[in-house]
Design an enzyme around this catalytic site. Structure first.
Site, PDB file in Angstrom:
ATOM      1  N   GLY A 174      11.708  40.006  26.717  1.00 14.15           N
ATOM      2  CA  GLY A 174      12.979  39.343  27.011  1.00 14.15           C
ATOM      3  C   GLY A 174      12.895  37.841  27.103  1.00 14.15           C
ATOM      4  O   GLY A 174      13.772  37.206  27.689  1.00 14.15           O
ATOM      5  N   GLY A 175      11.837  37.249  26.522  1.00 16.64           N
ATOM      6  CA  GLY A 175      11.775  35.800  26.457  1.00 16.64           C
ATOM      7  C   GLY A 175      12.712  35.269  25.393  1.00 16.64           C
ATOM      8  O   GLY A 175      13.468  36.018  24.773  1.00 16.64           O
ATOM      9  N   ILE A 177      12.242  34.199  22.387  1.00 19.01           N
ATOM     10  CA  ILE A 177      12.064  34.710  21.030  1.00 19.01           C
ATOM     11  C   ILE A 177      12.709  36.089  20.897  1.00 19.01           C
ATOM     12  O   ILE A 177      13.446  36.364  19.946  1.00 19.01           O
ATOM     13  CB  ILE A 177      10.573  34.761  20.655  1.00 19.01           C
ATOM     14  CG1 ILE A 177       9.996  33.348  20.568  1.00 19.01           C
ATOM     15  CG2 ILE A 177      10.382  35.490  19.322  1.00 19.01           C
ATOM     16  CD1 ILE A 177       8.514  33.301  20.263  1.00 19.01           C
ATOM     17  N   GLU A 180      16.530  35.710  20.991  1.00 16.11           N
ATOM     18  CA  GLU A 180      17.061  35.154  19.751  1.00 16.11           C
ATOM     19  C   GLU A 180      17.103  36.206  18.651  1.00 16.11           C
ATOM     20  O   GLU A 180      18.099  36.331  17.926  1.00 16.11           O
ATOM     21  CB  GLU A 180      16.210  33.958  19.315  1.00 16.11           C
ATOM     22  CG  GLU A 180      16.400  32.729  20.185  1.00 16.11           C
ATOM     23  CD  GLU A 180      15.478  31.583  19.805  1.00 16.11           C
ATOM     24  OE1 GLU A 180      15.768  30.445  20.221  1.00 16.11           O
ATOM     25  OE2 GLU A 180      14.471  31.826  19.097  1.00 16.11           O
ATOM     26  N   HIS A 425      38.420  16.847  25.320  1.00 11.11           N
ATOM     27  CA  HIS A 425      39.269  17.921  25.831  1.00 11.11           C
ATOM     28  C   HIS A 425      39.788  18.764  24.667  1.00 11.11           C
ATOM     29  O   HIS A 425      40.211  18.234  23.645  1.00 11.11           O
ATOM     30  CB  HIS A 425      40.465  17.334  26.594  1.00 11.11           C
ATOM     31  CG  HIS A 425      41.392  18.382  27.118  1.00 11.11           C
ATOM     32  ND1 HIS A 425      41.100  19.146  28.218  1.00 11.11           N
ATOM     33  CD2 HIS A 425      42.597  18.810  26.665  1.00 11.11           C
ATOM     34  CE1 HIS A 425      42.101  19.996  28.434  1.00 11.11           C
ATOM     35  NE2 HIS A 425      43.030  19.802  27.505  1.00 11.11           N
TER      36      HIS A 425
END
Length: 434
Positions: A174-175, A177, A180, A425
């Site tokens: 779950g890092g 890499i 992504e 905005h």
């Protein structure tokens, strides 16, 4: 082939290329040795091909949300052959540009495998090259978990070279890499399950930013299994199976291991025992990037620094200045901006911790009114009202904005001063600046 140089660098990735060109620019005789393709991990197996995939995934992700809300027609499909061809052409262009720049700088490029056989001596196919300074810029490689069937899993290098998309995939890790890869492939129509042994994903980032990023991934349709260490990968009737425990098995087409990286140290040869490593297994260096073996320096992912391309390039240039120009200290890692290319990106600078954040907000962007799966945005400021020392962002364009935030933080602005600059905005940056 010449045998004597002012410096020899082993590795033609971001760090090695930067050192070689800048050292040669100071009139030094430099040899660069690369056993594979120029550009290293970033160009061939990392940042560049990943960003090209993410560009497609980002467009699909935005369109899918509008399609599900009934505002757009059917989501287009990815033409993988054309995408792969465009990717290959771009990578070759980059490699050729590096080759040209080395030639223009007067660097001797040697495309062979090198081994350090003595202090100040490198051997290539039996021929010995000598230099008072040897620079290791050998990078790193992905590693797979120690479990039965791990060889059946792909690593991140392989994923970025896929020519076909699987129907379903499981990602271990779950890092940034792993996240992504999950976000990119989910946006491209793959059913994705991500499994991590930690309590949340994106542990490289501060807790609140990571949790918003995790929620956005789940809203994208990614299944996330936390606090779980898979037991095995095995072949199934129709693909692969990832065994989570005695009662849970995931049936998928592909399993991807995003479980860390290790430095490439083969070039050290028999001298490896004389080079001190850190607890993480990377090369220990001092402020001059020198290892425990005098005359041997290390830069890039094999050294004890942040394994990021901008850091590698900066450190390569800095080492060249230290050895052959005016001394310059290495970049303070607190000033390095980082981003995870999920959808939308998570980005930070200043290495904030939970205790550092003194002002923050989670909000719904204007696009949430139009998209059925609209993500949440987040911003957080760390330090104090008197001196802001970190910025966290989760928003479209966060990966671009965080670099400018890094420039701002060099001056340690107070919160009142930041409020005197007005944002566009409507935007998330406007919320953070106001």
């Amino acid at each position: 082939m010449d045998t004597d140089y002012d410096a020899i660098v082993i590795g033609g990735g971001s760090a090695g290329l930067s050192f070689a060109r800048h050292a040669a620019g100071h009139g030094r005789k430099i040899a660069l040795i690369e056993r594979d393709k120029l550009g290293g991990t970033c160009v061939n197996r990392g940042c560049v091909p990943k960003k090209m995939l993410w560009t497609v995934a980002d467009s699909l992700h935005r369109g899918t949300g509008l399609t599900r809300a009934g505002l757009l027609g059917p989501t287009p499909q990815v033409d993988m052959p054309r995408l792969c061809a465009a990717r290959a052409a771009k990578l070759e262009d980059i490699r050729q540009s590096y080759r040209d720049k080395l030639h223009e700088a007067g660097v001797t490029l040697i495309e062979e495998t090198a081994e350090l056989t003595a202090p100040g001596e490198v051997t290539i196919q039996g021929q010995r090259l000598r230099a008072p300074r040897i620079v290791l810029a050998t990078g790193g490689h992905p590693i797979k978990p120690d479990m039965p069937g791990a060889e059946l899993a792909c690593d991140s290098d392989e994923v970025l070279n896929w020519t076909e998309l699987p129907r379903a995939m499981a990602i271990i890790g779950g890092g940034y890499i792993g996240c992504e890869m999950a976000a990119i492939h989910a946006a491209m129509g793959v059913r994705v399950t991500l499994v991590t042994d930690t309590e949340r994903v994106l542990t490289e980032f501060s807790e609140k930013a990571a949790l918003v990023g995790q929620a956005n991934m789940q809203a994208q349709g990614i299944r996330i299994v936390t606090s779980c260490t898979p037991e095995a990968v095995r072949r199934g009737d129709d693909g692969l199976e990832l065994v989570l425990d005695a009662d849970s098995v995931l049936s998928v087409d592909k399993v991807v291991a995003a479980t860390g990286r290790a430095p490439n140290l083969e070039a050290l040869g028999d001298l490896k025992a004389r080079v001190a490593l850190t607890e993480k297994g990377v090369i220990r260096i001092d402020e001059r990037f020198e290892t425990s073996l005098p005359g041997l320096h290390a830069v890039g992912d094999c050294a004890d620094r942040l394994p990021l391309t901008p850091v590698a390039s900066s450190d390569g240039e800095t080492l060249a200045l230290q050895l052959f120009g005016d001394y310059r200290s290495p970049v303070d890692l607190r000033h390095v901006a980082t981003s995870a290319y999920v959808l939308p990106p998570v980005a930070e600078v200043g290495q904030p911790s939970k205790e550092d954040i003194f002002e923050e907000n989670t909000l719904s962007p204007l696009s949430a009114a139009l998209r059925s799966d609209a993500a949440q945005d987040y911003w957080g400021l760390g330090g104090s009202e008197a001196a802001v020392t970190s910025v966290s962002l989760v928003a479209e364009g966060a990966h671009e904005a965080i670099g400018w935030a890094a420039q701002m933080l060099l001056h340690r602005p107070d919160r009142a001063t930041i409020r005197r600059a007005l944002g566009v905005h409507p935007s998330t940056s406007e919320e953070a600046m106001g």
